[in-house]
Design a protein around this motif. Structure first.
Motif: not given
Length: 611
Positions: A299-302, A319-329, A292-297, A307-308
């Motif tokens: 790549e990180l969720l997968k 990994i590359t994740v997308r926030t509201d206005n940009r992509e960050i590595t 529920d916490l990482l629905t918007g990410h 891992t679990i």
């Protein structure tokens, strides 16, 4: 049997009534201190009495000596020689009238008034005095001469320096021992209750937990309470929550990177403020599912879900994740937190924003490439300008004197400069973009032997040793590697010719560190200090006729094959080039000669992937 039971049994066997540790200390410690004070005071007084007895004995000896001399000196004529004979055992001796006049003396006295030690007391027979302020280092014996024609007093001084020193030591000890005894007793009385305060608090807490032990011996009661507490703690089950909570309290406020803490089922235990800002998330409540916490990410969720499922951590990855206005590595590491038996109790994910550092690295690489390009262009332009200037000069001479016989020499020089220009351009093109070659498995030892018979070496003698080579086969572009080896051999041959050495060039092949090392050793003049730091840069050379691309090209070719090249001084003079090539670096790219051409740019990319 517990320690408390043993202690209680020993107390019952001894039959000695116990008052309790606190009361016993309050009584016994002052009593022991009092005994110590009394013993030290008694010792001091005994020392004082012993010295006084020695002084009295010495005074009696001085008085007896004076009396015996007074009897011996009852002759009508008293001479100094007779007095000296009779007072041989004394330091000093003198005959004095009752009014203080010195009649005769032996030795040097500290004062002219020889009767001063009597302090005005009448002398009836004989007496010993000292040591004191008037007699600091001796004892004086006084005696009246009986039946003398006039009232005469005999004074005899015996040595007493050791007794005087003992007297002084006694005074010093008295000023030290007595105040110290007083201070020690005072400190014990003042701080004893303060020292027992922690014991009182501990005993009070123990009795509040078990009031039934009020009549029990204090020490046995405390030991028994401690043993019960230890046994109770040992029976408590291990709590993973306590360990995870301690980890959360320790790391969450202190880390400057993102932190995500999960339990073994994947529920979120903590997300620090740095991590929430990085992922543009609100800090979740404890127990929130990570899905529920990482629905918007995704790549990180997968990554966390895998891992679990595998119950294994993840080493550093990006990994590359997308926030509201940009992509960050993100640079991410996931640790599986395990118990002593190896089972997983939770997961710790640490991540940091690498976007800005990647951008700066890319800009720096572009700047370096542009700088290198400018350096290459400047070097190439310099070589072309010099050669074209030479060609133009010779053409001008030919135009002015076309019928002279020297035109043949001019044309020869023009041809030499043209060959030099062709060589510069070929080396430059090879350095800028190596040709497309075939990747194949080949014998490196045979390649080295083939390179040593190059006609361009001017029949320079070369000795090759490959006895320490386990397996000579490697995978790569044999033509490019041969070109790199030839360049290094040409450098060694030119260095030997410049220094005038006739010693053969030594080439040694040996297996080392999962690869093959080739050492090419010459006896040339060595490396100049001004080019040592820029050795592999293009157009850097120490020779007037050198292009400065040979070492750069060799270094580039070996680097593309995952190898290394270093140039260093040789012991005894000269230089040695050390080449190292890995075994099987390019084996996954195909090891058949008919695998087809493959650009080295693609090879380099695949090498980076393999590394």
């Amino acid at each position: 049997m517990s320690v408390a039971e043993v202690h209680s049994k020993q107390r019952r066997v001894s039959g000695w009534p116990r008052l309790g540790l606190r009361r016993e200390l309050l009584i016994l410690l002052p009593v022991a201190m009092l005994i110590l004070v009394l013993l030290s005071t008694f010792t001091l007084l005994s020392y004082r009495n012993a010295i006084q007895l020695l002084i009295l004995d010495r005074q009696e000896e001085a008085a007896d000596t004076a009396f015996r001399l007074s009897v011996a000196l009852l002759e009508p004529k008293i001479s100094q020689l007779a007095l000296q004979r009779e007072a041989a055992q004394a330091d000093r001796a003198a005959l004095i009238s009752t009014d203080g006049e010195t009649l005769s003396k032996i030795g040097v006295f500290d004062s002219d008034n020889l009767l001063a030690p009597l302090e005005g007391r009448p002398l009836e027979s004989f007496i010993g005095i000292g040591p004191n302020e008037l007699l600091p280092e001796s004892i004086a014996g006084f005696a009246m001469l009986p039946d003398a024609a006039q009232q005469t007093i005999l004074r005899v001084d015996l040595p007493a320096s050791e007794l005087a020193r003992q007297q002084r030591n006694l005074k010093l000890l008295a000023w030290i021992v007595l105040p110290v005894n007083f201070c020690m007793g005072l400190l014990v009385m003042i701080f004893l209750r303060h020292a027992l305060k922690p014991y009182d608090i501990l005993l009070k807490q123990a009795r509040s937990l078990d009031p039934s032990g009020a009549d029990e011996d204090e020490v046995s009661f405390l030991i028994g309470t401690f043993e019960k507490a230890i046994a109770a703690l040992a029976r408590l089950p291990e709590s993973d929550d306590d360990d995870i909570a301690a980890l959360q309290r320790t790391l969450t406020p202190s880390l400057e990177s993102g932190l995500l803490l999960l339990d073994r089922a994947g529920s979120v235990l903590a997300l620090n403020e740095v991590g929430s800002k990085m992922l543009a998330l609100d800090i979740p409540e404890s127990g929130t599912e990570f899905d529920d916490l990482l629905t918007g990410h995704p790549e990180l969720l997968k990554l966390l879900r895998n891992t679990i499922e595998r119950e294994e951590g993840v080493p550093r990855c990006e990994i590359t994740v997308r926030t509201d206005n940009r992509e960050i590595t993100l640079g991410l590491t996931i640790h599986a937190l395990r118990r002593d038996d190896g089972s997983v109790r939770g997961y710790l994910a640490l991540f940091i924003d690498l976007t800005e550092s990647r951008r700066l690295a890319a800009e720096e690489k572009v700047a370096d490439d542009l700088a290198q390009l400018g350096q290459l262009a400047a070097g190439l332009a310099h070589e072309l300008r010099n050669s074209l200037g030479t060609v133009r000069g010779y053409l001008t001479l030919i135009e002015r004197r076309p019928e002279e016989e020297t035109i043949v020499d001019y044309l020869s020089e023009i041809r030499r400069e043209s060959d030099h220009l062709q060589r510069v351009l070929e080396d430059f093109l090879t350095f800028a973009r190596p040709e497309t070659r075939r990747i194949e498995k080949f014998d490196l030892a045979q390649l080295v032997y083939r390179a040593t018979v190059d006609p361009g070496l001017d029949a320079k003698q070369i000795e090759v040793s490959a006895e320490e080579l386990t397996s000579p086969h490697i995978t790569g572009d044999s033509q490019l590697i041969e070109q790199a080896i030839r360049n290094l051999l040409h450098n060694a041959a030119r260095a030997d010719r410049e220094s005038g050495h006739l010693e053969p060039i030594q080439v040694k092949l040996q297996s080392r560190n999962d690869g093959i090392e080739i050492a090419i050793k010459d006896r040339g003049p060595g490396l100049p200090a001004e080019v040592r730091e820029r050795l592999f840069q293009p157009f850097v050379t120490s020779r007037p006729d050198g292009v400065g691309l040979g070492l750069s090209l060799a270094h580039r070719i070996l680097t593309l094959h995952g190898g290394k090249l270093r140039i260093e001084d040789r012991q005894g003079g000269g230089t040695q080039a050390i080449v190292w090539l890995p075994i099987g670096t390019l084996a996954t790219l195909g090891n058949k000669s008919d695998a087809g051409p493959m650009p080295l740019q693609k090879v380099q990319k695949d090498i980076n992937v393999l590394e």
